[in-house]
Design a protein around this motif. Structure first.
Motif, PDB file in Angstrom:
ATOM      1  N   ALA A 253      64.402  37.009  61.692  1.00  0.00           N
ATOM      2  CA  ALA A 253      65.226  35.729  61.552  1.00  0.00           C
ATOM      3  C   ALA A 253      66.571  35.889  61.117  1.00  0.00           C
ATOM      4  CB  ALA A 253      64.682  34.919  60.788  1.00  0.00           C
ATOM      5  N   GLY A 254      66.869  36.666  60.209  1.00  0.00           N
ATOM      6  CA  GLY A 254      68.024  37.074  59.650  1.00  0.00           C
ATOM      7  C   GLY A 254      68.916  37.710  60.768  1.00  0.00           C
TER       8      GLY A 254
ATOM      9  N   LYS B 230      79.051  33.965  68.675  1.00  0.00           N
ATOM     10  CA  LYS B 230      80.137  32.987  68.687  1.00  0.00           C
ATOM     11  C   LYS B 230      81.446  32.964  68.236  1.00  0.00           C
ATOM     12  CE  LYS B 230      77.243  28.760  67.198  1.00  0.00           C
ATOM     13  NZ  LYS B 230      77.185  27.970  66.118  1.00  0.00           N
ATOM     14  N   ARG B 231      81.618  34.069  67.394  1.00  0.00           N
ATOM     15  CA  ARG B 231      82.871  34.509  67.055  1.00  0.00           C
ATOM     16  C   ARG B 231      83.592  35.370  67.989  1.00  0.00           C
ATOM     17  NH1 ARG B 231      84.076  36.507  61.200  1.00  0.00           N
ATOM     18  NH2 ARG B 231      85.079  34.840  60.698  1.00  0.00           N
ATOM     19  N   TYR B 232      82.874  36.313  68.501  1.00  0.00           N
ATOM     20  CA  TYR B 232      83.606  37.546  69.593  1.00  0.00           C
ATOM     21  C   TYR B 232      83.199  37.548  70.764  1.00  0.00           C
ATOM     22  CZ  TYR B 232      84.323  39.685  64.832  1.00  0.00           C
ATOM     23  OH  TYR B 232      84.671  39.753  63.413  1.00  0.00           O
ATOM     24  N   VAL B 233      82.548  36.367  71.317  1.00  0.00           N
ATOM     25  CA  VAL B 233      82.332  36.297  72.870  1.00  0.00           C
ATOM     26  C   VAL B 233      82.857  35.032  73.335  1.00  0.00           C
ATOM     27  CG1 VAL B 233      80.515  36.279  74.559  1.00  0.00           C
ATOM     28  CG2 VAL B 233      80.118  37.809  72.664  1.00  0.00           C
ATOM     29  N   PRO B 234      83.875  35.128  74.181  1.00  0.00           N
ATOM     30  CA  PRO B 234      84.436  33.801  74.475  1.00  0.00           C
ATOM     31  C   PRO B 234      83.428  33.321  75.696  1.00  0.00           C
ATOM     32  CG  PRO B 234      85.537  35.717  75.611  1.00  0.00           C
ATOM     33  CD  PRO B 234      84.565  36.338  74.567  1.00  0.00           C
ATOM     34  N   ILE B 235      82.904  32.229  75.231  1.00  0.00           N
ATOM     35  CA  ILE B 235      82.243  31.231  76.183  1.00  0.00           C
ATOM     36  C   ILE B 235      82.760  30.118  76.597  1.00  0.00           C
ATOM     37  CG2 ILE B 235      79.879  30.233  76.486  1.00  0.00           C
ATOM     38  CD1 ILE B 235      78.609  32.515  74.935  1.00  0.00           C
TER      39      ILE B 235
ATOM     40  N   ALA C 225      72.404  36.275  62.419  1.00  0.00           N
ATOM     41  CA  ALA C 225      73.839  36.738  62.390  1.00  0.00           C
ATOM     42  C   ALA C 225      74.474  37.521  63.470  1.00  0.00           C
ATOM     43  CB  ALA C 225      73.196  38.058  61.352  1.00  0.00           C
ATOM     44  N   GLY C 226      73.269  37.746  64.637  1.00  0.00           N
ATOM     45  CA  GLY C 226      73.643  37.938  66.092  1.00  0.00           C
ATOM     46  C   GLY C 226      74.223  36.609  66.706  1.00  0.00           C
ATOM     47  N   LYS C 227      73.514  35.524  66.440  1.00  0.00           N
ATOM     48  CA  LYS C 227      74.333  34.408  66.940  1.00  0.00           C
ATOM     49  C   LYS C 227      75.579  34.075  66.486  1.00  0.00           C
ATOM     50  CE  LYS C 227      73.318  29.397  66.943  1.00  0.00           C
ATOM     51  NZ  LYS C 227      72.519  28.398  66.474  1.00  0.00           N
ATOM     52  N   GLN C 228      75.801  34.335  65.131  1.00  0.00           N
ATOM     53  CA  GLN C 228      77.419  34.304  64.419  1.00  0.00           C
ATOM     54  C   GLN C 228      78.252  35.283  65.067  1.00  0.00           C
ATOM     55  OE1 GLN C 228      78.116  31.448  62.828  1.00  0.00           O
ATOM     56  NE2 GLN C 228      75.936  30.917  62.660  1.00  0.00           N
ATOM     57  N   VAL C 229      77.746  36.338  65.293  1.00  0.00           N
ATOM     58  CA  VAL C 229      78.682  37.189  66.221  1.00  0.00           C
ATOM     59  C   VAL C 229      79.006  36.938  67.388  1.00  0.00           C
ATOM     60  CG1 VAL C 229      78.729  39.983  66.732  1.00  0.00           C
ATOM     61  CG2 VAL C 229      77.980  39.364  64.622  1.00  0.00           C
TER      62      VAL C 229
ATOM     63  N   ASP D 292      67.425  20.058  51.980  1.00  0.00           N
ATOM     64  CA  ASP D 292      68.593  19.181  52.468  1.00  0.00           C
ATOM     65  C   ASP D 292      69.598  20.000  52.863  1.00  0.00           C
ATOM     66  OD1 ASP D 292      69.349  16.977  53.494  1.00  0.00           O
ATOM     67  OD2 ASP D 292      70.322  16.249  51.519  1.00  0.00           O
ATOM     68  N   ARG D 293      69.561  21.052  53.378  1.00  0.00           N
ATOM     69  CA  ARG D 293      70.633  21.978  54.032  1.00  0.00           C
ATOM     70  C   ARG D 293      70.116  23.127  55.187  1.00  0.00           C
ATOM     71  NH1 ARG D 293      71.932  27.039  50.044  1.00  0.00           N
ATOM     72  NH2 ARG D 293      69.824  27.498  49.590  1.00  0.00           N
ATOM     73  N   ASP D 294      71.129  23.475  55.830  1.00  0.00           N
ATOM     74  CA  ASP D 294      70.609  24.190  57.057  1.00  0.00           C
ATOM     75  C   ASP D 294      71.559  25.462  57.114  1.00  0.00           C
ATOM     76  OD1 ASP D 294      69.238  25.242  59.085  1.00  0.00           O
ATOM     77  OD2 ASP D 294      70.196  23.927  60.763  1.00  0.00           O
ATOM     78  N   ASP D 295      71.271  26.518  56.670  1.00  0.00           N
ATOM     79  CA  ASP D 295      72.209  27.575  56.777  1.00  0.00           C
ATOM     80  C   ASP D 295      71.081  29.071  57.081  1.00  0.00           C
ATOM     81  OD1 ASP D 295      70.474  27.996  54.377  1.00  0.00           O
ATOM     82  OD2 ASP D 295      72.232  28.108  52.917  1.00  0.00           O
ATOM     83  N   VAL D 296      71.739  30.050  56.832  1.00  0.00           N
ATOM     84  CA  VAL D 296      71.146  31.272  57.133  1.00  0.00           C
ATOM     85  C   VAL D 296      69.827  31.606  56.484  1.00  0.00           C
ATOM     86  CG1 VAL D 296      71.540  33.894  57.287  1.00  0.00           C
ATOM     87  CG2 VAL D 296      73.314  32.530  57.701  1.00  0.00           C
ATOM     88  N   TRP D 297      70.180  31.278  55.128  1.00  0.00           N
ATOM     89  CA  TRP D 297      68.957  31.460  54.321  1.00  0.00           C
ATOM     90  C   TRP D 297      67.585  30.721  54.658  1.00  0.00           C
ATOM     91  CZ3 TRP D 297      69.136  35.796  52.301  1.00  0.00           C
ATOM     92  CH2 TRP D 297      70.388  36.307  51.940  1.00  0.00           C
TER      93      TRP D 297
END
Length: 188
Positions: A172-173, A183-188, A177-181, A134-139
């Protein structure tokens, strides 16, 4: 009087936009045919609107389709290279094109099926883990990658399944992690 009330309702509701189906036609149509269309998704129940995740069916379709498409394109590229390497000195242009098409079609289909099955297993395991925990995170993604790799190579033995599971979890990790990077650093 009714027209003024109707116009104020249109202006006050920020979750809708006005739509005139006759706007591109040069016909004098009255403004009574303006429709209020929602600007955000509509949900039947409020619990659905609180979730920021695709359903398991959407997840299954998305991952399987994306994996099949990616595998087919990669396999076709490998098949083109293989077809070019198999040229013989006396081949005509028609025979060369035939070799390339046959090789790319066969390899693309094979790779697409294999990678599509991996996407199917990943989506199923991820949806199962999300439903159980019942949670959706990196793990959740890491566990799904671990399980996918292990199940995909289970027929080749325990050692092969363990190595593939570890590689799947790492992959998968890394993707998450690449998706989070991005999202944070690439202005879309």
């Amino acid at each position: 009087m009714a027209a003024n009330n109707n116009r104020s309702n249109h202006d006050s509701d920020e979750n809708t936009r006005l739509y005139n189906p006759y706007q591109n036609f040069e016909a004098p149509i009255k403004s009574q045919y303006l429709y209020k269309l929602p600007t955000s998704p509509e949900y039947l129940f409020t619990e659905e609107s609180l979730k920021q995740r695709r359903s398991w069916g959407e997840n299954l379709t998305f991952y399987t389709g994306t994996a099949y498409l990616g595998g087919s394109v990669a396999g076709a590229a490998v098949g083109i290279v293989t077809g070019v390497k198999n040229f013989e000195s006396g081949d005509t242009t028609k025979l060369k094109i035939n070799r390339i098409l046959n090789s790319s079609g066969h390899t693309g289909r094979t790779w697409g099926n294999r990678v599509g099955i991996i996407g199917l297993m990943y989506a199923g395991i991820e949806s199962g883990v999300v439903a159980a925990m019942d949670r959706d995170d990196v793990w959740t993604s890491v566990v799904a990658g671990l399980g996918t790799g292990a199940v995909f190579r289970a027929a080749r033995g325990v050692r092969s399944a363990a190595v593939a599971g570890a590689l799947g979890g790492i992959a998968a990790g890394a993707v998450v992690a690449g998706k989070q990077v991005v999202k944070r650093y690439v202005p879309i």
